[in-house]
Design a protein around this motif. Structure first.
Motif, short mmCIF file in Angstrom:
data_model
loop_
_atom_site.label_atom_id
_atom_site.label_comp_id
_atom_site.label_asym_id
_atom_site.label_seq_id
_atom_site.Cartn_x
_atom_site.Cartn_y
_atom_site.Cartn_z
N SER A 214 0.87 -1.18 0.00
CA SER A 214 0.00 0.00 0.00
C SER A 214 0.90 1.23 0.00
O SER A 214 1.90 1.26 0.73
CB SER A 214 -0.87 0.04 1.25
OG SER A 214 -1.66 -1.12 1.30
N LEU A 226 -4.63 6.66 -2.19
CA LEU A 226 -4.21 5.36 -1.65
C LEU A 226 -4.21 4.28 -2.73
O LEU A 226 -5.19 4.14 -3.48
CB LEU A 226 -5.18 4.97 -0.52
CG LEU A 226 -4.94 3.63 0.17
CD1 LEU A 226 -3.56 3.56 0.80
CD2 LEU A 226 -6.02 3.40 1.24
N GLU A 262 -9.36 -3.41 6.69
CA GLU A 262 -9.26 -2.21 7.52
C GLU A 262 -9.03 -2.59 9.00
O GLU A 262 -8.28 -1.93 9.70
CB GLU A 262 -10.54 -1.40 7.33
CG GLU A 262 -10.52 0.01 7.82
CD GLU A 262 -9.37 0.88 7.38
OE1 GLU A 262 -8.86 0.74 6.25
OE2 GLU A 262 -8.95 1.71 8.19
N PHE A 325 -5.18 -2.23 8.52
CA PHE A 325 -4.69 -0.88 8.21
C PHE A 325 -5.18 0.14 9.23
O PHE A 325 -4.51 1.12 9.50
CB PHE A 325 -5.11 -0.49 6.80
CG PHE A 325 -4.48 -1.37 5.76
CD1 PHE A 325 -3.16 -1.18 5.40
CD2 PHE A 325 -5.18 -2.42 5.20
CE1 PHE A 325 -2.54 -2.02 4.48
CE2 PHE A 325 -4.58 -3.27 4.28
CZ PHE A 325 -3.27 -3.06 3.91
N SER A 329 -2.70 2.62 11.25
CA SER A 329 -2.73 4.08 11.26
C SER A 329 -3.03 4.62 12.65
O SER A 329 -2.49 5.65 13.03
CB SER A 329 -3.66 4.65 10.19
OG SER A 329 -4.89 4.03 10.19
N GLN A 585 -3.96 7.40 6.40
CA GLN A 585 -3.21 6.14 6.54
C GLN A 585 -1.93 6.41 7.32
O GLN A 585 -1.50 5.61 8.13
CB GLN A 585 -2.80 5.56 5.17
CG GLN A 585 -3.93 5.31 4.23
CD GLN A 585 -4.89 4.24 4.71
OE1 GLN A 585 -4.47 3.20 5.22
NE2 GLN A 585 -6.17 4.49 4.58
#
Ligand code: GLA
Length: 754
Positions: A214, A226, A262, A325, A329, A585
């Motif tokens: 990513s 992204l 996510e 993710f 983050s 992110q």
């Protein structure tokens, strides 16, 4: 030393662990229970770095990850592990020597070296490449010594023949789940050498298949888009060659095992702290090893080191998440807020800002700004920033840059009158500056044409009619510090918006010897950092925004010196949802400056004022509209939204962000912010373009306490659930429904734990 262990029902982990503030934790899974071992501060630092002398292995651990390396029998430092927490260094194996597969596949290519020099039969991306004066470029690094101090580990490597030394610095942010790496390269020989590539770290991923990368890419007004893509054999280079971090790639990466979402799955991530030319190379070797090497960009790079001199690479931060993710983050956001930003955890919440740029452009004067300030204050704005146009002969972008004295026609009495007026209205005052630049049509350029970077007798390319001062020069650095220091001393300034509106070109530095000229790429940024550091030290109340034509200078290096960044010159709310998704992110909402501006905006699109507000309220809210054109109704809505923002600001700016629906894949975007203490949460929901009369999808919340009851408050009549109170379990498992219809409809729901 015996850790103090408590047991928690598995369902509550890791949320409960967080809520119980047991952040210094090592987690062991047991049947039906998750046992959380909280280590005291002193035992934690003892545990953060474990070393086994007999095997020469190091285990570095944070609450959510471990990282290990060891010395092989040939003396090379090998990477051993990066991933979920390990707690027992004794388990680690001294790296075994590999054997050549063939004369084309030497063993060196199979070994995960921790910081490989370019030397011997190594063909992957090196972490360090040097050239000696006599043309010899071979560098093979071997372990020499190490030192552990608290959570810092330094490992010294040395060339197998010469006293060319590299000190690898590791810092374990045990409470924050982050490891920082950098390197100092020292020429201990009696002859000069040139560093041709100086990387901060090589990160080796665990052996495996199917990794996915990513990264963030873009351009002016379309930053931080992204991307997710499979990692294949070969290299993918993310970089800037532009002298600043760049609108294109941003120095952040995420790698997952191919199946992370996510909120689930393993994600390895990293971010560089450098605002100049940088590079991150993501590589999969023919032997299925995935490696990430990053630091100073070696493009046009040559850094001479005389005997005894050294070069320090920028910090490269990395972490590991088992919560997808979102987890990655959230880890980075908290780390940035508490360890990177000036003032860290004690820094204040970002104020609601007004910026005059889109309202008045260069046409600023005392009467106009005063009138805007009066309107602004009534809305509840806390910081009034006057943008470009207040100085020199600056009536458009053809003149004046470099002449940082107040324009006497526009402000005959100087800025004091305006600033006093703004302060009298209860707002702080901020000023736009673009110190690194000069217009040809300026007194500064007429006086010092040699101060811009240039190759003699070659054209000096202008972009937006401006050239870049060579900030690598100490006289330029001192001059700029003096100018800014004078402004900050003379006026009651709370804030500089520090802009940088073009990339480098013709990066020549004719005043130094040819061999030294390419040091500009590094020295420029060091001097930039020095000015910012000195300004902040001398004016402790001064806050700074980093802007570079929008998000052209956003990285963990500049963020150690500024309080927020201008995310993008594109303030069109629908475009912003994607820009902000990418931005989030890597970077915390607290630093993400986001303005409400007028419509039609970019793309000729007009979104309702409420949609624009709710978009901007997901970061550090600002208003950039021309208030002279607002109706009473607009002002009333703005006043209401700003009051709401101030209420939810702690959750947005210092809470945990859950991205519930992505604008890339859905007809809705939904983001939820939960305050650190779990008492307040807010959900923002946006409908882009309804089709076929379908209802907006149900929103299942995250990060709440399932046993708690929340007071649920709609900001309008768009929430379908009418019960004033709902349990965390219901909100997370059944969810909320919002009635968003047509194009660009939006709402927010505020939740307070009872
Ligand atoms: C850049 C910035 C804008 C504004 C202008 C002023 O484009 O990104 O916000 O400050 O410069 O010239």
């Amino acid at each position: 030393m015996k850790p103090n262990c408590i047991s928690l029902p598995r369902r509550l982990t890791p949320l409960a662990a967080r809520q119980h503030s047991i952040l210094k934790a090592i987690m062991h899974r047991a049947a039906g229970l998750a046992v959380v071992c909280a280590l005291g501060a002193s035992s934690l630092s003892a545990q953060a770095i474990q070393y086994i002398e007999s095997r020469k292995v190091w285990l570095l651990s944070t609450g959510q990850s471990s990282y290990a390396m060891g010395v092989g029998t040939d003396g090379a430092l090998r990477h051993l592990y990066w991933g979920a927490p390990l707690w027992r260094a004794e388990d680690l194996q001294t790296p075994a020597e590999r054997r050549d597969i063939s004369s084309f596949d030497p063993r060196q290519m199979l070994e995960a070296e921790e910081f490989p020099g370019w030397g011997g039969p190594r063909y992957y991306e090196p972490a360090l490449k040097i050239a000696r004066e006599n043309g010899d470029r071979d560098l093979v690094l071997r372990y020499l010594s190490h030192r552990i101090q608290h959570n810092d580990l330094d490992i010294v490597l040395k060339d197998l023949r010469d006293p060319i030394e590299v000190t690898l610095h590791y810092r374990v942010y045990a409470d924050h789940g982050i490891l920082r790496r950098s390197a100092t390269i020292r020429n201990g020989t009696a002859k000069a050498l040139t560093v041709e590539s100086a990387q901060s770290a090589t990160w080796n991923l665990p052996p495996g298949e199917g990794y996915q990368l990513s990264y963030l890419s873009g351009r002016w007004a379309a930053e931080t888009q992204l991307n997710h893509e499979p990692i294949h054999e070969g290299s993918k280079v993310l970089e800037s060659r532009k002298g600043h971090t760049s609108h294109n790639f941003n120095p952040w990466f995420g790698i997952d095992a191919g199946n992370a979402t996510e909120e689930n799955g393993r994600v390895w991530f990293g971010a560089l702290g450098w605002s100049g030319n940088w590079r991150i190379t993501v590589e999969q070797t023919p032997y299925r090893q995935v490696r990430v090497t990053g630091g100073l960009n070696s493009f046009d790079f040559a850094y001479p080191l005389k005997p005894g001199e050294s070069l320090e690479t920028p910090p490269f931060y990395a972490g590991f998440s088992q919560s997808g993710f979102g987890g990655a983050s959230r880890t980075l956001h908290r780390f940035e807020r508490e360890q990177i930003l000036p003032g860290g955890a004690t820094s204040r919440l970002r104020p609601v800002l007004y910026n005059s740029w889109e309202a008045t452009t260069f046409n600023v004067n005392e009467a106009g700004q005063t009138a805007l300030a009066d309107k602004t204050a009534k809305l509840g704005v806390e910081l009034f920033v006057m943008d470009d146009g207040w100085f020199g002969a600056r009536n458009d972008d053809h003149a004046g840059l470099g002449d940082w004295f107040v324009n006497p026609q526009k402000f005959p009495q100087g800025l004091k009158g305006l600033i006093d007026h703004v302060n009298g209205l209860g707002m702080d005052f901020g000023l736009w500056v673009e110190p690194e630049m000069v217009n040809a049509n300026s007194d500064l350029y007429r006086k010092h044409p040699d101060w811009v970077m240039n190759f003699p007798e070659r054209p000096r390319s202008e972009l937006r009619n401006q050239m870049v001062l060579n900030l690598a020069r100490d006289d330029v650095k001192e001059y700029l510090f003096g100018v800014l220091d004078k402004l900050a001393s003379e006026y009651n300034l709370r804030y500089f918006k520090w802009d940088m509106n073009r990339s480098f070109s013709e990066p020549g530095w004719p005043e130094v010897a040819p061999a030294e000229q390419r040091k500009l790429w590094v020295q420029y940024d060091r001097n930039l950092y020095e000015i910012l550091d000195r300004l902040r030290a001398k004016h402790p109340k001064l806050e700074i925004e980093s802007c570079s034509g929008g998000g052209g200078r956003v990285d963990l290096g500049i963020l150690q010196r500024v309080d927020e960044v201008w995310t993008s010159d594109n303030t069109e709310a629908f475009d912003r949802l994607r820009i902000q998704e990418g931005f989030s992110q890597a970077y915390a909402p607290k630093i993400m400056s986001a303005w409400v501006t007028d419509v039609p905006n970019m793309n000729g699109r007009s979104t309702p004022l409420a949609f624009r507000f709710l978009t901007a309220m997901q970061g550090a809210l600002g208003i950039g509209a021309n208030l002279n054109h607002w109706t009473d109704q607009d002002s009333a809505l703005a006043t209401q939204m700003i009051a709401l923002y101030k209420r939810i600001r702690p959750a947005v700016q210092t809470g945990n962000l859950y991205r519930l629906a992505s604008p890339r894949t859905n007809d809705v975007t939904v983001n939820q912010y939960v305050a650190g203490d779990g008492k307040l949460a807010v959900v923002f929901a946006f409908r882009h373009s309804q089709q076929y009369d379908t209802a907006a999808p149900t929103i299942r919340l995250r990060g709440l306490d399932e046993r708690a009851v929340y007071r649920v408050e709609a900001i309008d009549n768009k929430l379908i659930e009418k019960q004033p109170e709902l349990s965390g379990a219901y909100l997370m498992d059944v969810g909320l429904n919002v009635n968003l219809r047509g194009d660009f409809d939006a709402t927010a729901v505020v939740l307070e734990r009872q």
